[in-house]
Design a protein around this motif. Structure first.
Motif, PDB file in Angstrom:
ATOM      1  N   VAL A   1       0.852  -1.199   0.000  1.00  0.00           N
ATOM      2  CA  VAL A   1       0.000   0.000   0.000  1.00  0.00           C
ATOM      3  C   VAL A   1       0.886   1.247   0.000  1.00  0.00           C
ATOM      4  CG1 VAL A   1      -1.499   1.381   1.488  1.00  0.00           C
ATOM      5  CG2 VAL A   1      -2.007  -1.025   1.138  1.00  0.00           C
ATOM      6  N   TYR A   2       1.883   1.239   0.864  1.00  0.00           N
ATOM      7  CA  TYR A   2       2.797   2.381   0.999  1.00  0.00           C
ATOM      8  C   TYR A   2       3.499   2.647  -0.340  1.00  0.00           C
ATOM      9  CZ  TYR A   2       6.673   5.101   3.074  1.00  0.00           C
ATOM     10  OH  TYR A   2       7.593   6.066   3.384  1.00  0.00           O
ATOM     11  N   MET A   3       4.000   1.592  -0.961  1.00  0.00           N
ATOM     12  CA  MET A   3       4.729   1.747  -2.226  1.00  0.00           C
ATOM     13  C   MET A   3       3.813   2.335  -3.326  1.00  0.00           C
ATOM     14  SD  MET A   3       6.570  -1.193  -4.513  1.00  0.00           S
ATOM     15  CE  MET A   3       5.014  -1.914  -5.043  1.00  0.00           C
ATOM     16  N   ASP A   4       2.624   1.771  -3.466  1.00  0.00           N
ATOM     17  CA  ASP A   4       1.719   2.240  -4.530  1.00  0.00           C
ATOM     18  C   ASP A   4       1.352   3.713  -4.329  1.00  0.00           C
ATOM     19  OD1 ASP A   4       1.757  -0.282  -5.562  1.00  0.00           O
ATOM     20  OD2 ASP A   4      -0.230  -0.869  -4.826  1.00  0.00           O
ATOM     21  N   SER A   5       1.027   4.065  -3.080  1.00  0.00           N
ATOM     22  CA  SER A   5       0.593   5.434  -2.790  1.00  0.00           C
ATOM     23  C   SER A   5       1.768   6.408  -2.864  1.00  0.00           C
ATOM     24  CB  SER A   5      -0.059   5.468  -1.402  1.00  0.00           C
ATOM     25  OG  SER A   5      -0.506   6.754  -1.111  1.00  0.00           O
ATOM     26  N   TRP A   6       2.916   5.982  -2.326  1.00  0.00           N
ATOM     27  CA  TRP A   6       4.106   6.850  -2.344  1.00  0.00           C
ATOM     28  C   TRP A   6       4.543   7.136  -3.789  1.00  0.00           C
ATOM     29  CZ3 TRP A   6       8.977   7.208  -4.226  1.00  0.00           C
ATOM     30  CH2 TRP A   6       9.802   8.178  -3.644  1.00  0.00           C
ATOM     31  N   LYS A   7       4.568   6.095  -4.611  1.00  0.00           N
ATOM     32  CA  LYS A   7       5.012   6.275  -6.012  1.00  0.00           C
ATOM     33  C   LYS A   7       4.090   7.236  -6.751  1.00  0.00           C
ATOM     34  CE  LYS A   7       7.796   2.232  -6.897  1.00  0.00           C
ATOM     35  NZ  LYS A   7       8.180   1.185  -7.793  1.00  0.00           N
ATOM     36  N   GLU A   8       2.788   7.045  -6.539  1.00  0.00           N
ATOM     37  CA  GLU A   8       1.804   7.895  -7.212  1.00  0.00           C
ATOM     38  C   GLU A   8       1.955   9.363  -6.766  1.00  0.00           C
ATOM     39  OE1 GLU A   8      -0.367   7.288  -9.546  1.00  0.00           O
ATOM     40  OE2 GLU A   8      -1.443   9.204  -9.404  1.00  0.00           O
ATOM     41  N   SER A   9       2.123   9.561  -5.447  1.00  0.00           N
ATOM     42  CA  SER A   9       2.143  10.947  -4.949  1.00  0.00           C
ATOM     43  C   SER A   9       3.489  11.642  -5.177  1.00  0.00           C
ATOM     44  CB  SER A   9       1.762  10.991  -3.460  1.00  0.00           C
ATOM     45  OG  SER A   9       2.638  10.200  -2.702  1.00  0.00           O
ATOM     46  N   HIS A  10       4.537  10.874  -5.471  1.00  0.00           N
ATOM     47  CA  HIS A  10       5.861  11.481  -5.673  1.00  0.00           C
ATOM     48  C   HIS A  10       6.308  11.504  -7.134  1.00  0.00           C
ATOM     49  CE1 HIS A  10       5.975  11.037  -1.336  1.00  0.00           C
ATOM     50  NE2 HIS A  10       7.023  11.826  -1.301  1.00  0.00           N
ATOM     51  N   LYS A  11       5.459  10.964  -8.030  1.00  0.00           N
ATOM     52  CA  LYS A  11       5.934  10.790  -9.415  1.00  0.00           C
ATOM     53  C   LYS A  11       6.239  12.116 -10.115  1.00  0.00           C
ATOM     54  CE  LYS A  11       1.481  10.374 -11.652  1.00  0.00           C
ATOM     55  NZ  LYS A  11       0.352   9.524 -11.877  1.00  0.00           N
ATOM     56  N   ASN A  12       5.568  13.181  -9.700  1.00  0.00           N
ATOM     57  CA  ASN A  12       5.813  14.466 -10.363  1.00  0.00           C
ATOM     58  C   ASN A  12       6.835  15.338  -9.651  1.00  0.00           C
ATOM     59  OD1 ASN A  12       4.002  13.920 -12.434  1.00  0.00           O
ATOM     60  ND2 ASN A  12       2.270  14.604 -11.187  1.00  0.00           N
ATOM     61  N   ILE A  13       7.311  14.871  -8.492  1.00  0.00           N
ATOM     62  CA  ILE A  13       8.274  15.710  -7.759  1.00  0.00           C
ATOM     63  C   ILE A  13       9.643  15.047  -7.590  1.00  0.00           C
ATOM     64  CG2 ILE A  13       6.635  17.219  -6.503  1.00  0.00           C
ATOM     65  CD1 ILE A  13       6.796  15.341  -4.129  1.00  0.00           C
ATOM     66  N   CYS A  14       9.763  13.781  -7.966  1.00  0.00           N
ATOM     67  CA  CYS A  14      11.056  13.086  -7.826  1.00  0.00           C
ATOM     68  C   CYS A  14      11.490  12.511  -9.166  1.00  0.00           C
ATOM     69  CB  CYS A  14      10.933  11.932  -6.835  1.00  0.00           C
ATOM     70  SG  CYS A  14      10.421  12.428  -5.198  1.00  0.00           S
ATOM     71  N   SER A  15      12.803  12.247  -9.270  1.00  0.00           N
ATOM     72  CA  SER A  15      13.301  11.667 -10.527  1.00  0.00           C
ATOM     73  C   SER A  15      12.809  10.221 -10.653  1.00  0.00           C
ATOM     74  CB  SER A  15      14.829  11.684 -10.527  1.00  0.00           C
ATOM     75  OG  SER A  15      15.305  10.773  -9.561  1.00  0.00           O
ATOM     76  N   ALA A  16      12.762   9.753 -11.896  1.00  0.00           N
ATOM     77  CA  ALA A  16      12.316   8.378 -12.165  1.00  0.00           C
ATOM     78  C   ALA A  16      13.220   7.382 -11.432  1.00  0.00           C
ATOM     79  CB  ALA A  16      12.336   8.118 -13.662  1.00  0.00           C
ATOM     80  N   GLU A  17      14.495   7.709 -11.372  1.00  0.00           N
ATOM     81  CA  GLU A  17      15.472   6.828 -10.716  1.00  0.00           C
ATOM     82  C   GLU A  17      15.166   6.694  -9.220  1.00  0.00           C
ATOM     83  OE1 GLU A  17      19.332   8.526 -10.748  1.00  0.00           O
ATOM     84  OE2 GLU A  17      20.347   6.596 -10.580  1.00  0.00           O
ATOM     85  N   PHE A  18      14.830   7.823  -8.598  1.00  0.00           N
ATOM     86  CA  PHE A  18      14.521   7.846  -7.165  1.00  0.00           C
ATOM     87  C   PHE A  18      13.227   7.064  -6.889  1.00  0.00           C
ATOM     88  CE2 PHE A  18      13.060  10.094  -3.227  1.00  0.00           C
ATOM     89  CZ  PHE A  18      14.152   9.751  -2.420  1.00  0.00           C
TER      90      PHE A  18
ATOM     91  N   LEU B   1       5.094  18.282   3.214  1.00  0.00           N
ATOM     92  CA  LEU B   1       5.806  19.085   2.217  1.00  0.00           C
ATOM     93  C   LEU B   1       4.903  20.227   1.768  1.00  0.00           C
ATOM     94  CD1 LEU B   1       7.385  16.410  -0.166  1.00  0.00           C
ATOM     95  CD2 LEU B   1       8.584  17.846   1.476  1.00  0.00           C
ATOM     96  N   ASP B   2       5.479  21.426   1.633  1.00  0.00           N
ATOM     97  CA  ASP B   2       4.689  22.586   1.189  1.00  0.00           C
ATOM     98  C   ASP B   2       4.018  22.338  -0.167  1.00  0.00           C
ATOM     99  OD1 ASP B   2       5.275  23.976   3.434  1.00  0.00           O
ATOM    100  OD2 ASP B   2       6.863  25.203   2.534  1.00  0.00           O
ATOM    101  N   SER B   3       4.626  21.478  -0.965  1.00  0.00           N
ATOM    102  CA  SER B   3       4.092  21.221  -2.316  1.00  0.00           C
ATOM    103  C   SER B   3       2.876  20.283  -2.288  1.00  0.00           C
ATOM    104  CB  SER B   3       5.186  20.602  -3.188  1.00  0.00           C
ATOM    105  OG  SER B   3       5.640  19.409  -2.592  1.00  0.00           O
ATOM    106  N   ASN B   4       2.638  19.634  -1.155  1.00  0.00           N
ATOM    107  CA  ASN B   4       1.560  18.631  -1.089  1.00  0.00           C
ATOM    108  C   ASN B   4       0.236  19.296  -0.686  1.00  0.00           C
ATOM    109  OD1 ASN B   4       0.047  16.313  -0.929  1.00  0.00           O
ATOM    110  ND2 ASN B   4       1.494  15.204   0.364  1.00  0.00           N
ATOM    111  N   LYS B   5      -0.281  20.105  -1.625  1.00  0.00           N
ATOM    112  CA  LYS B   5      -1.480  20.916  -1.352  1.00  0.00           C
ATOM    113  C   LYS B   5      -2.675  20.062  -0.946  1.00  0.00           C
ATOM    114  CE  LYS B   5       0.579  24.754  -2.574  1.00  0.00           C
ATOM    115  NZ  LYS B   5       1.423  25.231  -1.470  1.00  0.00           N
TER     116      LYS B   5
END
Ligand SMILES: CC(C)(COP(=O)(O)OP(=O)(O)OC[C@H]1O[C@@H](n2cnc3c(N)ncnc32)[C@H](O)[C@@H]1OP(=O)(O)O)[C@@H](O)C(=O)NCCC(=O)NCCS
Length: 153
Positions: free
Chosen positions: A16-33, A111-115
């Motif tokens: 659950v953590y992986m699926d949600s984390w990946k979705e919510s970070h895909k636009n703010i982190c590099s693909a590698e990260f 994070l300030d970006s997580n409106k």
């Protein structure tokens, strides 16, 4: 049903953590990260938190739907992650209410970006803390602490 995460169900929580984390970070982190955060990485991350006495909880509705954690030393509520396909259905509110019921004076950090998350927490009684740690512009991390203002007190 909300239950504590242990060795027996840590894979459910990590998924659950992986699926949600990946979705919510895909636009703010590099693909590698993003790629680095695979299931084993998440299992190790959550195991380390449990070793450090964090209480982690998972919600099931047949399938796992979300997680939340509490650091009992300072009552930080953290790791609130709902599966992308289960968001907007009340699961986050249910998990947050559950965590709040176990705390006296909790806080969260966002994070300030997580409106979306900021709106979510503000609507549920969190206000910016007065004593904010400095944002770390070198690491380009801009996050803020919010404390829970219990309207019933
Ligand atoms: C932020 C997060 C935890 C919220 O979880 P969620 O399950 O989507 O939250 P809820 O469904 O309880 O509430 C979200 C909205 O959906 C609405 N909602 C609740 N039940 C609903 C239902 N049955 N049908 C439609 N909408 C519903 C709520 O009214 C709420 O709107 P509001 O904030 O305007 O009141 C989730 O978006 C998430 O996992 N985000 C990614 C990870 C993240 O950023 N975590 C925070 C890190 S600090």
């Amino acid at each position: 049903m909300i239950t504590k995460v242990s060795k027996e169900n840590i894979i459910d929580a990590a998924k659950v953590y992986m699926d949600s984390w990946k979705e919510s970070h895909k636009n703010i982190c590099s693909a590698e990260f993003i790629e680095k955060h695979d299931l084993n990485y998440m299992i190790d991350f959550l195991s380390e938190k449990i070793k450090n006495s964090y209480l982690i909880f998972i919600s099931y509705d047949n399938a796992p739907e979300g997680i939340v954690a509490i650091n009992p030393t300072d009552e930080e509520i953290c790791l609130l992650y709902v599966s992308p396909e289960k968001q907007g259905k009340g699961v986050g509110t249910k998990l947050l209410d559950f965590a709040l019921s176990k705390c006296v004076s909790p806080y969260i950090t966002v994070l300030d970006s997580n409106k979306k998350a900021i709106d979510f927490y503000k609507k549920r009684g969190f206000v910016p803390a007065e004593n904010q740690a400095k944002n770390n512009s070198e690491k380009r991390i801009f996050e803020r602490k919010y404390v829970y203002q219990n309207k019933n007190m």
